[in-house]
Design a protein around this motif. Structure first.
Motif, mmCIF file in Angstrom:
data_model
loop_
_atom_site.group_PDB
_atom_site.id
_atom_site.type_symbol
_atom_site.label_atom_id
_atom_site.label_comp_id
_atom_site.label_asym_id
_atom_site.label_seq_id
_atom_site.Cartn_x
_atom_site.Cartn_y
_atom_site.Cartn_z
ATOM 1 N N HIS A 22 0.850 -1.199 0.000
ATOM 2 C CA HIS A 22 0.000 0.000 0.000
ATOM 3 C C HIS A 22 0.880 1.242 0.000
ATOM 4 O O HIS A 22 1.917 1.298 0.676
ATOM 5 C CB HIS A 22 -0.904 -0.003 1.237
ATOM 6 C CG HIS A 22 -1.842 1.160 1.297
ATOM 7 N ND1 HIS A 22 -3.058 1.154 0.663
ATOM 8 C CD2 HIS A 22 -1.737 2.366 1.922
ATOM 9 C CE1 HIS A 22 -3.665 2.307 0.891
ATOM 10 N NE2 HIS A 22 -2.878 3.060 1.650
ATOM 11 N N ASP A 23 0.470 2.239 -0.747
ATOM 12 C CA ASP A 23 1.171 3.535 -0.765
ATOM 13 C C ASP A 23 0.123 4.641 -0.740
ATOM 14 O O ASP A 23 -0.868 4.573 -1.481
ATOM 15 C CB ASP A 23 2.036 3.658 -2.012
ATOM 16 C CG ASP A 23 2.875 4.935 -1.981
ATOM 17 O OD1 ASP A 23 3.969 4.913 -1.417
ATOM 18 O OD2 ASP A 23 2.397 5.962 -2.531
ATOM 19 N N GLU A 24 0.351 5.658 0.129
ATOM 20 C CA GLU A 24 -0.630 6.734 0.311
ATOM 21 C C GLU A 24 0.098 8.084 0.273
ATOM 22 O O GLU A 24 1.111 8.274 0.957
ATOM 23 C CB GLU A 24 -1.349 6.563 1.649
ATOM 24 C CG GLU A 24 -2.480 7.531 1.872
ATOM 25 C CD GLU A 24 -3.749 7.119 1.146
ATOM 26 O OE1 GLU A 24 -4.603 7.993 0.907
ATOM 27 O OE2 GLU A 24 -3.892 5.908 0.829
ATOM 28 N N LEU A 25 -0.439 9.003 -0.512
ATOM 29 C CA LEU A 25 0.049 10.374 -0.586
ATOM 30 C C LEU A 25 -1.113 11.304 -0.292
ATOM 31 O O LEU A 25 -2.142 11.254 -0.979
ATOM 32 C CB LEU A 25 0.620 10.681 -1.973
ATOM 33 C CG LEU A 25 1.038 12.126 -2.224
ATOM 34 C CD1 LEU A 25 2.202 12.521 -1.293
ATOM 35 C CD2 LEU A 25 1.428 12.330 -3.688
ATOM 36 N N THR A 26 -0.970 12.119 0.762
ATOM 37 C CA THR A 26 -2.073 12.993 1.151
ATOM 38 C C THR A 26 -1.520 14.339 1.632
ATOM 39 O O THR A 26 -0.347 14.454 2.011
ATOM 40 C CB THR A 26 -2.910 12.335 2.268
ATOM 41 O OG1 THR A 26 -4.032 13.166 2.562
ATOM 42 C CG2 THR A 26 -2.072 12.145 3.525
ATOM 43 N N GLY A 27 -2.359 15.343 1.659
ATOM 44 C CA GLY A 27 -1.980 16.672 2.146
ATOM 45 C C GLY A 27 -3.231 17.549 2.232
ATOM 46 O O GLY A 27 -4.189 17.356 1.453
ATOM 47 N N PRO A 28 -3.305 18.451 3.178
ATOM 48 C CA PRO A 28 -2.317 18.733 4.231
ATOM 49 C C PRO A 28 -2.380 17.711 5.348
ATOM 50 O O PRO A 28 -3.266 16.863 5.373
ATOM 51 C CB PRO A 28 -2.753 20.105 4.715
ATOM 52 C CG PRO A 28 -4.235 20.097 4.527
ATOM 53 C CD PRO A 28 -4.475 19.339 3.251
#
Length: 436
Positions: A290-296
């Motif tokens: 699993h890979d997650e990219l989030t912001g802010p």
């Protein structure tokens, strides 16, 4: 003058029937009819489509079982300011948030152990395809048997027409002879009336047979996918096939009938369903990435207007405790279904064996009946020739002549039916064995 009229009528009838025989249609063998049905019958086309659909289902089941699940998610939106307050005071505060929010995630998961459920799912799809193929073969045998029966009816009607034409011609000639004798004063009008009534009955019976022929012809062209306006003339070569098969009764002993093969596949299907039910009581183990990219980042009171990425690779174990009491009864039901299919398979094999034994006995009976009818026709022809000679010499009554004519007609029709009965019994044996 009257004698000349009946002689002319005889010539016209003979000419009409000879022209009709020459224009009967296209000679099509039984093998050609069956081959045409394999590609042109609508019922078989639907069954072939079901086989193709089952093959695609098997491919889909294999892909689902042996390839990983891959998912991707993305979100974008407006993030509002935060607001908080104390639970036991009038204290409150607000937090200004970065308003642009976005998140992206990917996940891959592959089941490495499922208690045999995945393999059972693939096996179930394979057996479903096998049952679809067997169902196609069963329907193909059914269509072929129907066409065989129709083809035999067509041949029977064609031969009966020839027999009736021959007897009608004889009847016309006898009417001419009786008319001549009546002019000479050696025959009564009642004698002439008897044969005129016989001629009317023969023509009526011929008309019925002609209608039967048209019905059989139309049914064959429809089932075999042939042109609707085709006039089929049957080829008698199938009778030779019947005699060859009569000497080879009991062959193909290793070939299993379609019904038995279907029962075997259903037993296997019941076993697979039992394995799938049992697998539901075992844990599932999967490999997960699993890979997650989030912001802010908003996991703290003070938000951070940055992008945050994390990933992991590991194992996932999933077990449903409720399966212990929910699946238990389903497992009992699956075991009973498997036992039922085994008994049904045994019953099918017994019924098929009995049907083959009965078919062999009926073939021997039909063969003996054919020999009897052949001898009966010879006797009827000899009797007719003897009575005809005696009648011409005024040594026999008209009733004797009429009786001999009826016996000859019946013997000719019986011989045709006996030959077709033997052929039907042989084709029925092939149908039972699944080799038609």
């Amino acid at each position: 003058m009257i004698r000349f009229f009946y002689a002319l009528l005889f010539v016209l009838v003979a000419t009409f029937f000879s022209v009709g025989a020459a224009a009967q249609g296209v000679v099509v063998s039984l093998d050609e009819v069956l081959a045409a049905a394999d590609s042109g019958n609508a019922q078989l086309q639907a069954a072939r489509t079901a086989v193709a659909a089952s093959a695609e289902s098997l491919k889909s089941a294999r892909r689902s079982a042996y390839t990983p699940d891959f998912s991707f998610n993305a979100s974008i939106g407006y993030l509002g300011n935060g607001y908080g307050w104390g639970r036991d005071s009038n204290y409150s505060f607000s937090v200004r948030m970065p308003h642009f929010s976005a998140g992206f995630g990917v996940e891959a998961q592959q089941v490495v152990y499922a208690g045999g459920a995945l393999a059972a799912a693939v096996e179930q799809a394979r057996l479903a395809g096998q049952l679809a193929e067997l169902d196609y073969e069963r329907q193909r045998q059914d269509v072929r048997l129907r066409l065989v029966c129709l083809y035999l009816d067509l041949y029977r009607s064609m031969r009966q027409l020839e027999i009736y034409d021959s007897n009608i011609a004889l009847c016309v000639r006898l009417i001419a002879d009786i008319t001549a004798k009546r002019e000479q004063g050696t025959a009564l009008k009642n004698d002439l009336t008897r044969y005129e009534l016989q001629l009317a009955n023969l023509r009526m019976q011929r008309s019925t047979v002609e209608n039967d022929l048209a019905i059989a012809n139309h049914s064959i062209t429809t089932l075999a996918g042939l042109p609707a306006d085709m006039q089929i003339t049957p080829d008698s070569s199938f009778l030779t096939h019947g005699l060859v098969s009569a000497n080879a009764v009991g062959g193909d002993g290793d070939a299993r009938p379609v019904a038995v093969r279907v029962a075997d596949a259903q037993v296997e299907m019941a076993s697979v369903r039992e394995r799938r039910t049992r697998a539901a009581m075992l844990p599932y183990l999967s490999v997960v990435a699993h890979d997650e990219l989030t912001g802010p980042v908003t996991i703290d009171i003070t938000p951070y207007n940055v992008n945050y990425n994390y990933w992991f690779v590991g194992l996932s174990l999933n077990y449903s405790f409720s399966s212990l009491w929910k699946t238990n009864r389903q497992l009992r039901s699956s075991k009973l279904e498997k036992r039922q299919s085994q008994y049904e398979r045994q019953a099918t094999e017994q019924a098929t064996g009995l049907a083959i034994d009965e078919a062999n006995i009926r073939i021997a009976e039909a063969h003996e009946n054919l020999q009897t009818k052949e001898k009966g026709l010879l006797l009827a022809q000899e009797n007719y020739a003897l009575v005809a000679n005696r009648f011409a010499a005024d040594l026999a009554l008209l009733l004797d002549m009429l009786d001999a004519s009826n016996q000859k007609l019946a013997a000719e029709l019986d011989l045709v039916n006996a030959r077709l009965s033997l052929a039907y019994r042989l084709y029925m044996l092939e149908y039972i064995k699944g080799t038609l």
